[in-house]
Scaffold this motif. Structure first.
Motif, PDB file in Angstrom:
ATOM      1  N   LYS A 153       0.834  -1.187   0.000  1.00  0.00           N
ATOM      2  CA  LYS A 153       0.000   0.000   0.000  1.00  0.00           C
ATOM      3  C   LYS A 153       0.880   1.253   0.000  1.00  0.00           C
ATOM      4  CE  LYS A 153      -3.978  -2.199   0.464  1.00  0.00           C
ATOM      5  NZ  LYS A 153      -5.040  -2.138  -0.582  1.00  0.00           N
ATOM      6  N   ALA A 154       0.304   2.369  -0.479  1.00  0.00           N
ATOM      7  CA  ALA A 154       1.077   3.609  -0.555  1.00  0.00           C
ATOM      8  C   ALA A 154       0.218   4.814  -0.224  1.00  0.00           C
ATOM      9  CB  ALA A 154       1.685   3.776  -1.942  1.00  0.00           C
ATOM     10  N   ILE A 155       0.895   5.853   0.241  1.00  0.00           N
ATOM     11  CA  ILE A 155       0.328   7.192   0.401  1.00  0.00           C
ATOM     12  C   ILE A 155       0.793   8.024  -0.783  1.00  0.00           C
ATOM     13  CG2 ILE A 155       0.413   9.304   1.782  1.00  0.00           C
ATOM     14  CD1 ILE A 155       0.977   7.502   4.226  1.00  0.00           C
ATOM     15  N   ILE A 156      -0.137   8.701  -1.426  1.00  0.00           N
ATOM     16  CA  ILE A 156       0.220   9.650  -2.479  1.00  0.00           C
ATOM     17  C   ILE A 156      -0.027  11.059  -1.941  1.00  0.00           C
ATOM     18  CG2 ILE A 156      -0.278  10.490  -4.802  1.00  0.00           C
ATOM     19  CD1 ILE A 156      -1.164   7.693  -5.555  1.00  0.00           C
ATOM     20  N   VAL A 157       0.991  11.900  -2.045  1.00  0.00           N
ATOM     21  CA  VAL A 157       0.871  13.283  -1.582  1.00  0.00           C
ATOM     22  C   VAL A 157       0.858  14.224  -2.778  1.00  0.00           C
ATOM     23  CG1 VAL A 157       1.892  15.113  -0.193  1.00  0.00           C
ATOM     24  CG2 VAL A 157       2.101  12.737   0.549  1.00  0.00           C
ATOM     25  N   ASP A 158      -0.151  15.074  -2.853  1.00  0.00           N
ATOM     26  CA  ASP A 158      -0.251  16.142  -3.852  1.00  0.00           C
ATOM     27  C   ASP A 158      -0.065  15.650  -5.295  1.00  0.00           C
ATOM     28  OD1 ASP A 158      -0.773  17.901  -1.828  1.00  0.00           O
ATOM     29  OD2 ASP A 158       1.150  18.937  -1.908  1.00  0.00           O
ATOM     30  N   PRO A 159      -0.986  14.828  -5.784  1.00  0.00           N
ATOM     31  CA  PRO A 159      -0.929  14.430  -7.193  1.00  0.00           C
ATOM     32  C   PRO A 159      -1.394  15.584  -8.077  1.00  0.00           C
ATOM     33  CG  PRO A 159      -2.870  13.468  -6.159  1.00  0.00           C
ATOM     34  CD  PRO A 159      -2.115  14.196  -5.072  1.00  0.00           C
ATOM     35  N   GLY A 160      -0.482  16.468  -8.417  1.00  0.00           N
ATOM     36  CA  GLY A 160      -0.827  17.732  -9.050  1.00  0.00           C
ATOM     37  C   GLY A 160      -1.227  17.642 -10.503  1.00  0.00           C
ATOM     38  N   ASP A 161      -0.928  16.535 -11.157  1.00  0.00           N
ATOM     39  CA  ASP A 161      -1.286  16.323 -12.560  1.00  0.00           C
ATOM     40  C   ASP A 161      -0.737  14.951 -12.942  1.00  0.00           C
ATOM     41  OD1 ASP A 161      -2.331  16.774 -15.060  1.00  0.00           O
ATOM     42  OD2 ASP A 161      -1.249  18.637 -15.428  1.00  0.00           O
ATOM     43  N   GLU A 162      -0.977  14.571 -14.186  1.00  0.00           N
ATOM     44  CA  GLU A 162      -0.396  13.329 -14.709  1.00  0.00           C
ATOM     45  C   GLU A 162      -0.810  12.120 -13.878  1.00  0.00           C
ATOM     46  OE1 GLU A 162       3.852  13.749 -15.362  1.00  0.00           O
ATOM     47  OE2 GLU A 162       3.611  15.908 -15.692  1.00  0.00           O
ATOM     48  N   GLY A 163      -2.124  12.021 -13.614  1.00  0.00           N
ATOM     49  CA  GLY A 163      -2.608  10.906 -12.807  1.00  0.00           C
ATOM     50  C   GLY A 163      -2.200   9.557 -13.341  1.00  0.00           C
ATOM     51  N   ALA A 164      -2.239   9.376 -14.675  1.00  0.00           N
ATOM     52  CA  ALA A 164      -1.861   8.090 -15.273  1.00  0.00           C
ATOM     53  C   ALA A 164      -0.394   7.780 -15.006  1.00  0.00           C
ATOM     54  CB  ALA A 164      -2.149   8.112 -16.770  1.00  0.00           C
ATOM     55  N   ASN A 165       0.455   8.788 -15.081  1.00  0.00           N
ATOM     56  CA  ASN A 165       1.878   8.594 -14.807  1.00  0.00           C
ATOM     57  C   ASN A 165       2.106   8.209 -13.345  1.00  0.00           C
ATOM     58  OD1 ASN A 165       4.773   8.779 -14.976  1.00  0.00           O
ATOM     59  ND2 ASN A 165       4.638  10.865 -14.205  1.00  0.00           N
ATOM     60  N   ILE A 166       1.394   8.861 -12.437  1.00  0.00           N
ATOM     61  CA  ILE A 166       1.527   8.541 -11.017  1.00  0.00           C
ATOM     62  C   ILE A 166       1.096   7.101 -10.758  1.00  0.00           C
ATOM     63  CG2 ILE A 166       0.673   9.085  -8.699  1.00  0.00           C
ATOM     64  CD1 ILE A 166       0.376  12.025  -9.744  1.00  0.00           C
ATOM     65  N   LEU A 167       0.000   6.674 -11.387  1.00  0.00           N
ATOM     66  CA  LEU A 167      -0.461   5.289 -11.230  1.00  0.00           C
ATOM     67  C   LEU A 167       0.556   4.307 -11.817  1.00  0.00           C
ATOM     68  CD1 LEU A 167      -4.221   5.778 -12.096  1.00  0.00           C
ATOM     69  CD2 LEU A 167      -3.276   5.195  -9.855  1.00  0.00           C
ATOM     70  N   GLU A 168       1.185   4.690 -12.914  1.00  0.00           N
ATOM     71  CA  GLU A 168       2.204   3.828 -13.504  1.00  0.00           C
ATOM     72  C   GLU A 168       3.414   3.700 -12.575  1.00  0.00           C
ATOM     73  OE1 GLU A 168       4.463   1.454 -16.165  1.00  0.00           O
ATOM     74  OE2 GLU A 168       2.325   1.775 -15.835  1.00  0.00           O
ATOM     75  N   GLN A 169       3.790   4.787 -11.918  1.00  0.00           N
ATOM     76  CA  GLN A 169       4.894   4.710 -10.963  1.00  0.00           C
ATOM     77  C   GLN A 169       4.536   3.801  -9.788  1.00  0.00           C
ATOM     78  OE1 GLN A 169       7.745   5.862 -11.973  1.00  0.00           O
ATOM     79  NE2 GLN A 169       6.702   6.791 -13.730  1.00  0.00           N
TER      80      GLN A 169
ATOM     81  N   HIS B 137      -4.540  24.307  -4.323  1.00  0.00           N
ATOM     82  CA  HIS B 137      -4.213  24.928  -5.603  1.00  0.00           C
ATOM     83  C   HIS B 137      -4.155  23.879  -6.711  1.00  0.00           C
ATOM     84  CE1 HIS B 137      -2.284  28.690  -3.594  1.00  0.00           C
ATOM     85  NE2 HIS B 137      -3.533  28.937  -3.971  1.00  0.00           N
ATOM     86  N   PHE B 138      -4.503  24.302  -7.930  1.00  0.00           N
ATOM     87  CA  PHE B 138      -4.654  23.371  -9.047  1.00  0.00           C
ATOM     88  C   PHE B 138      -3.437  22.480  -9.259  1.00  0.00           C
ATOM     89  CE2 PHE B 138      -2.243  26.688 -11.130  1.00  0.00           C
ATOM     90  CZ  PHE B 138      -1.513  26.039 -12.121  1.00  0.00           C
ATOM     91  N   ASP B 139      -2.252  23.035  -9.046  1.00  0.00           N
ATOM     92  CA  ASP B 139      -1.038  22.275  -9.350  1.00  0.00           C
ATOM     93  C   ASP B 139      -0.731  21.213  -8.295  1.00  0.00           C
ATOM     94  OD1 ASP B 139      -0.490  24.667  -7.756  1.00  0.00           O
ATOM     95  OD2 ASP B 139       1.624  24.089  -7.858  1.00  0.00           O
ATOM     96  N   HIS B 140      -1.605  21.078  -7.297  1.00  0.00           N
ATOM     97  CA  HIS B 140      -1.448  20.031  -6.291  1.00  0.00           C
ATOM     98  C   HIS B 140      -2.610  19.038  -6.300  1.00  0.00           C
ATOM     99  CE1 HIS B 140       2.032  21.749  -3.955  1.00  0.00           C
ATOM    100  NE2 HIS B 140       1.683  22.765  -4.728  1.00  0.00           N
ATOM    101  N   ILE B 141      -3.611  19.270  -7.160  1.00  0.00           N
ATOM    102  CA  ILE B 141      -4.826  18.444  -7.080  1.00  0.00           C
ATOM    103  C   ILE B 141      -5.292  17.863  -8.410  1.00  0.00           C
ATOM    104  CG2 ILE B 141      -5.623  19.771  -5.085  1.00  0.00           C
ATOM    105  CD1 ILE B 141      -7.676  21.131  -6.970  1.00  0.00           C
ATOM    106  N   MET B 142      -4.710  18.261  -9.539  1.00  0.00           N
ATOM    107  CA  MET B 142      -5.285  17.920 -10.838  1.00  0.00           C
ATOM    108  C   MET B 142      -5.279  16.421 -11.151  1.00  0.00           C
ATOM    109  SD  MET B 142      -6.390  20.744 -12.272  1.00  0.00           S
ATOM    110  CE  MET B 142      -6.436  20.470 -14.027  1.00  0.00           C
ATOM    111  N   GLY B 143      -4.440  15.645 -10.460  1.00  0.00           N
ATOM    112  CA  GLY B 143      -4.396  14.206 -10.711  1.00  0.00           C
ATOM    113  C   GLY B 143      -5.309  13.388  -9.818  1.00  0.00           C
ATOM    114  N   VAL B 144      -5.988  14.044  -8.878  1.00  0.00           N
ATOM    115  CA  VAL B 144      -6.783  13.305  -7.894  1.00  0.00           C
ATOM    116  C   VAL B 144      -7.890  12.499  -8.544  1.00  0.00           C
ATOM    117  CG1 VAL B 144      -8.430  13.553  -5.996  1.00  0.00           C
ATOM    118  CG2 VAL B 144      -6.296  14.850  -5.956  1.00  0.00           C
TER     119      VAL B 144
END
Length: 214
Positions: free
Chosen positions: A28-44, A61-68
């Motif tokens: 399991k993992a904690i993700i902090v501030d997925p600001g964009d590129e949700g698919a990339n974050i999931l791939e990581q 702010h948008f640059d910390h939430i756009m990937g949520v």
């Protein structure tokens, strides 16, 4: 040797630091501030063999939430946490500034947290520190057992967050840093929302906030 791991992934148009935090003994993992590129974050996450359990937002702010939303679509059970006074930013694209870039983003956190709360996820304890100033509802997450502070846009390497955006307040951010963050142990590693890692001890010596006499 600790099995605690924190991986940094700058995302989006202004290189916001998204963190994937986990213990090697868990999946399991904690993700902090997925600001964009949700698919990339999931791939990581896939490459690290971890599944997102919670998302911790330092502010709205948008640059910390756009990937949520993309992460939530892939893992609906993921719980999103944000500061109790940050609802207005998360739910209003004109205030979180996502409307300004033509990608309006609006949602509610699953849980709004308060100063002093302790959260547990992925085998990790995170203590909530309310740090108003960059926004009214800014929070930092202190992982005391690991000597780690996730500071969002409150505290940077030899700098601090801007206060000229909606709900920002220069007096409050200076007080937040001096009264809430500087008392932490000097060897605490500080992982900011942008830029390089630092320590509390370094900032107490070299950050302009340390000598502020306003």
């Amino acid at each position: 040797m600790s099995d605690f791991r924190i991986k940094t992934y700058p995302v989006g148009q202004i290189g916001t630091n998204c963190y994937i935090i986990f213990r090697e003994q868990f999946n399991k993992a904690i993700i902090v501030d997925p600001g964009d590129e949700g698919a990339n974050i999931l791939e990581q996450c896939r490459k690290l063999s971890v599944t997102p359990e919670v998302i911790l937002l330092t502010h709205g702010h948008f640059d910390h939430i756009m990937g949520v939303e993309e992460i939530k679509r892939a893992f609906p059970e993921v719980v999103v946490y944000a500061g109790e006074k940050e609802k207005v930013l998360l739910t209003d694209p004109s205030v979180n500034l996502s409307a300004n870039i033509g990608r309006p983003c609006s949602f509610n956190a699953d849980r709004y947290v308060t100063d002093g709360e302790t959260l547990e996820a992925a085998g990790i304890l995170a203590h909530v520190i309310a740090t108003p100033g960059h926004t009214e509802g800014c929070v930092c997450y202190y992982m005391k057992e690991e000597d780690v502070l996730i500071s969002g846009d409150t505290l940077f390497l030899e700098s601090l967050g801007r206060t000229d955006l909606p709900t920002g307040d220069q007096f409050k951010i200076i007080n937040s840093i001096r009264q809430k963050l500087f008392p932490l142990p000097g060897d605490t590693m500080v992982y900011p929302g942008h830029g390089s890692v630092t320590t509390i001890g370094h900032e107490k010596s070299y950050n302009p906030v340390a000598s502020y006499r306003g």
